[in-house]
Design a protein around this motif. Structure first.
Motif, PDB file in Angstrom:
ATOM      1  N   ASP A   1      11.998  16.877   7.222  1.00 11.82           N
ATOM      2  CA  ASP A   1      12.017  17.879   6.169  1.00 11.82           C
ATOM      3  C   ASP A   1      10.695  18.656   6.254  1.00 11.82           C
ATOM      4  N   ARG A   2      10.794  19.952   6.422  1.00 11.81           N
ATOM      5  CA  ARG A   2       9.591  20.765   6.610  1.00 11.81           C
ATOM      6  C   ARG A   2       8.613  20.606   5.449  1.00 11.81           C
TER       7      ARG A   2
ATOM      8  N   GLY B   1       0.670  20.828   6.086  1.00 14.19           N
ATOM      9  CA  GLY B   1       0.570  22.250   6.398  1.00 14.19           C
ATOM     10  C   GLY B   1      -0.343  22.545   7.577  1.00 14.19           C
ATOM     11  N   LYS B   2      -1.364  21.713   7.778  1.00 14.84           N
ATOM     12  CA  LYS B   2      -2.286  21.940   8.909  1.00 14.84           C
ATOM     13  C   LYS B   2      -1.561  21.751  10.251  1.00 14.84           C
ATOM     14  N   ILE B   3      -0.564  20.867  10.256  1.00 17.66           N
ATOM     15  CA  ILE B   3       0.221  20.648  11.475  1.00 17.66           C
ATOM     16  C   ILE B   3       1.146  21.834  11.708  1.00 17.66           C
ATOM     17  N   LEU B   4       1.784  22.302  10.623  1.00 20.94           N
ATOM     18  CA  LEU B   4       2.696  23.443  10.753  1.00 20.94           C
ATOM     19  C   LEU B   4       1.953  24.707  11.177  1.00 20.94           C
ATOM     20  N   ALA B   5       0.664  24.746  10.884  1.00 19.90           N
ATOM     21  CA  ALA B   5      -0.117  25.912  11.304  1.00 19.90           C
ATOM     22  C   ALA B   5      -0.262  25.957  12.823  1.00 19.90           C
ATOM     23  N   VAL B   6      -0.160  24.807  13.461  1.00 19.74           N
ATOM     24  CA  VAL B   6      -0.249  24.751  14.928  1.00 19.74           C
ATOM     25  C   VAL B   6       1.113  25.017  15.553  1.00 19.74           C
TER      26      VAL B   6
ATOM     27  N   GLN C   1      -8.959   0.047  12.425  1.00 21.54           N
ATOM     28  CA  GLN C   1      -8.644   0.945  11.307  1.00 21.54           C
ATOM     29  C   GLN C   1      -7.140   1.220  11.310  1.00 21.54           C
ATOM     30  N   LEU C   2      -6.387   0.264  10.763  1.00 23.61           N
ATOM     31  CA  LEU C   2      -4.936   0.431  10.686  1.00 23.61           C
ATOM     32  C   LEU C   2      -4.598   1.152   9.390  1.00 23.61           C
ATOM     33  N   MET C   3      -3.813   2.204   9.502  1.00 27.22           N
ATOM     34  CA  MET C   3      -3.489   3.015   8.334  1.00 27.22           C
ATOM     35  C   MET C   3      -1.991   2.979   8.068  1.00 27.22           C
ATOM     36  N   ASP C   4      -1.643   2.526   6.872  1.00 24.93           N
ATOM     37  CA  ASP C   4      -0.252   2.468   6.447  1.00 24.93           C
ATOM     38  C   ASP C   4       0.141   3.846   5.905  1.00 24.93           C
ATOM     39  N   VAL C   5       0.481   4.759   6.809  1.00 27.12           N
ATOM     40  CA  VAL C   5       0.690   6.149   6.393  1.00 27.12           C
ATOM     41  C   VAL C   5       1.694   6.828   7.313  1.00 27.12           C
ATOM     42  N   ASP C   6       2.446   7.768   6.767  1.00 28.00           N
ATOM     43  CA  ASP C   6       3.290   8.631   7.589  1.00 28.00           C
ATOM     44  C   ASP C   6       2.359   9.661   8.228  1.00 28.00           C
ATOM     45  N   ALA C   7       2.152   9.558   9.528  1.00 27.54           N
ATOM     46  CA  ALA C   7       1.111  10.337  10.197  1.00 27.54           C
ATOM     47  C   ALA C   7       1.292  11.841  10.044  1.00 27.54           C
ATOM     48  N   LEU C   8       2.535  12.307   9.865  1.00 30.11           N
ATOM     49  CA  LEU C   8       2.790  13.748   9.807  1.00 30.11           C
ATOM     50  C   LEU C   8       2.713  14.309   8.394  1.00 30.11           C
TER      51      LEU C   8
END
Length: 487
Positions: free
Chosen positions: A283-284, A289-294, A251-258
């Motif tokens: 850039d914030r 947002g779920k990551i920033l919540a941590v 399952q390779l995902m072409d995505v910016d993980a953050l």
């Protein structure tokens, strides 16, 4: 490990690329990746043909039509170099076919859309095709080792602080966490997919017979491995590396993980193995947002730790490489992520690695964190290990040396009950939760390790002064003798 003629042949082709004007190692690997994939397409078509002949039925989902037969590896591999080159570069030729192969074969094919053919001369193309033809592609170990050898030639850092993680460090981390057949293993910054391929090899070594079971095999091939990467070149290379190691549909995902685009990555993995980029800030507004919540931060190394916690299932495990700054940084965000790992999750181990581990790419000091997602705490004491050698010199040459702590690290980690009695002067020891909390959650090993200083005894000052006076007297006497000789 490849040796002898094959290694020599690859080195010659590498030199041919270099002298032919392709000096970027990643570009060279990318071009060879295309050729390996073209050969793989031909092999898949041959398998489909054999199956159809056996069952006396039409070929199911053919990759090549009858009109496209000249584009197959087996057809053009022995052609005259000039003719082969024209076949590659013409409209509707071999490379156009590669770009448009779409969903005809492995999941990897969807990443071929933007592929660019950059081999400059017919002679070089023929040389590379001949080399790849000589590799026994039915032997998974050989083709995997060939690709790993190519990847080892990436001698420059990638963008955004990405480095190729040394394979023996990956193997140490895999041996510590011991993947199982039920795991869903994720690397959210997979690069060349080194963590996933080594985890796959571990599974094959320990569960060889189980992999013959259809359900286990299906899980291994389609669901066990998740990789994320936003660099299109790296995701092609990572996909090919997995395919050559016998993992056809990861399952390779072409995505910016953050980013928000990856917000669906939550409670997905049971095991995360990673060496996320730890350079620069983001850039914030672009961060999920779920990551920033941590953890509220712009630093990638902290954000990736939060991403891993988000993506792990409850009970999921992680072994991740972090820069030293994560262990003792004094900012609010640094403290926030360490409190999260120690108070809300179960932090098990901190392995401090020497700064030369990533040379010649970088000299940064790093550590491996091992933890389990619990969301209810569980850290009672943390195991620290002070790695001083990894089997290679710690300079830019990275030559093999005898000193190597890795086997000891893995062995001690799996026998933690014997670690509680070790002294703080040893290479490894346990530190209680309360002591870490009292030290502002500092996880640097130097905070807790005791250094034994060797006592040295010096002469009394009066004796030393007497020795200096004797030397002065001797010097004056010799100077007088010299003056007398010159008079």
């Amino acid at each position: 490990m490849i040796t002898g003629d094959l290694k020599s042949q690859i080195d010659k082709v590498w030199e041919a690329f270099w002298t032919g004007g392709l000096s970027n190692p990643i570009t060279v690997i990318e071009q060879m990746t295309y050729l390996l994939f073209i050969r793989r397409l031909d092999e898949l078509q041959t398998q489909k043909e054999s199956k159809a002949n056996l069952l006396k039925k039409p070929i199911e989902d053919p990759i090549y039509t009858a009109d496209e037969a000249e584009l197959r590896w087996s057809h053009f591999k022995n052609m005259d170099p000039e003719v082969m080159y024209r076949l590659f570069t013409k409209d509707q030729g071999v490379f156009d076919f590669l770009r448009n192969v779409g969903n005809k074969s492995a999941a990897f094919s969807k990443f071929m859309k933007g592929a660019t053919f950059m081999i400059p001369t017919p002679r070089l193309l023929a040389q590379v095709v001949e080399m790849i033809s000589n590799i026994n592609m039915s032997d998974r170990d050989t083709k995997g080792d060939v690709y790993e050898y190519l990847l080892s030639k990436i001698a420059s850092a990638g963008q955004n602080g990405q480095f190729r993680t040394p394979r023996h460090i990956i193997r140490m981390m895999v041996d510590m966490v011991q993947p199982t057949l039920e795991d869903v293993i994720c690397d959210p910054s997979c690069g060349t997919a080194g963590f996933l391929t080594v985890a796959g090899e571990y599974i094959r070594e320990h569960f060889e017979k189980d992999l013959y079971t259809d359900s286990v095999k299906a899980h291994f091939q389609q669901k066990m491995f998740i990789g994320m990467e936003f660099d299109p070149t790296m995701i092609r290379i990572g996909g090919m590396n997995l395919m050559l190691h016998g993992i056809e549909n990861p399952q390779l995902m072409d995505v910016d993980a953050l980013s928000e685009a990856n917000t669906g990555f939550a409670d997905k993995a049971t095991l995360v193995l990673a060496n996320p980029p730890f350079k620069g800030s983001l850039d914030r507004e672009a961060v999920d947002g779920k990551i920033l919540a941590v953890v509220d931060s712009k630093k990638t190394e902290l954000l990736f730790l939060a991403l891993i916690l988000k993506g792990l299932k409850l009970g999921g495990r992680c072994a991740v490489i972090v820069p030293d700054g994560v262990l003792f940084g004094s900012s609010k965000a640094h403290l926030q992520i360490r409190q999260e790992l120690i108070d809300r999750q179960k932090l098990q181990a901190v392995i401090s690695m020497p700064s030369g581990v990533f040379k010649p790419y970088a000299g940064v000091s790093t550590a491996v964190l091992v933890f389990t997602k619990t969301n209810s705490g569980g850290t009672d004491q943390v195991w620290f290990y002070d790695m001083q050698a990894d089997g290679f010199s710690l300079d830019d040459k990275r030559q093999p040396v005898e000193a190597n702590d890795i086997a000891d690290i893995v062995n001690r980690y799996h026998h933690l009950q014997a670690e509680s009695t070790r002294r703080r002067t040893d290479k490894s020891f346990m530190v209680p939760l309360k002591e870490i909390q009292d030290n502002k959650y500092d996880l640097s090993i130097n905070r807790y390790k005791e250094v034994v200083y060797e006592e040295k005894t010096y002469e009394k000052p009066s004796v030393i002064i007497g020795q200096i006076e004797a030397l002065d007297a001797e010097r004056a006497e010799l100077l007088s003798q010299l003056k007398a000789m010159l008079a």
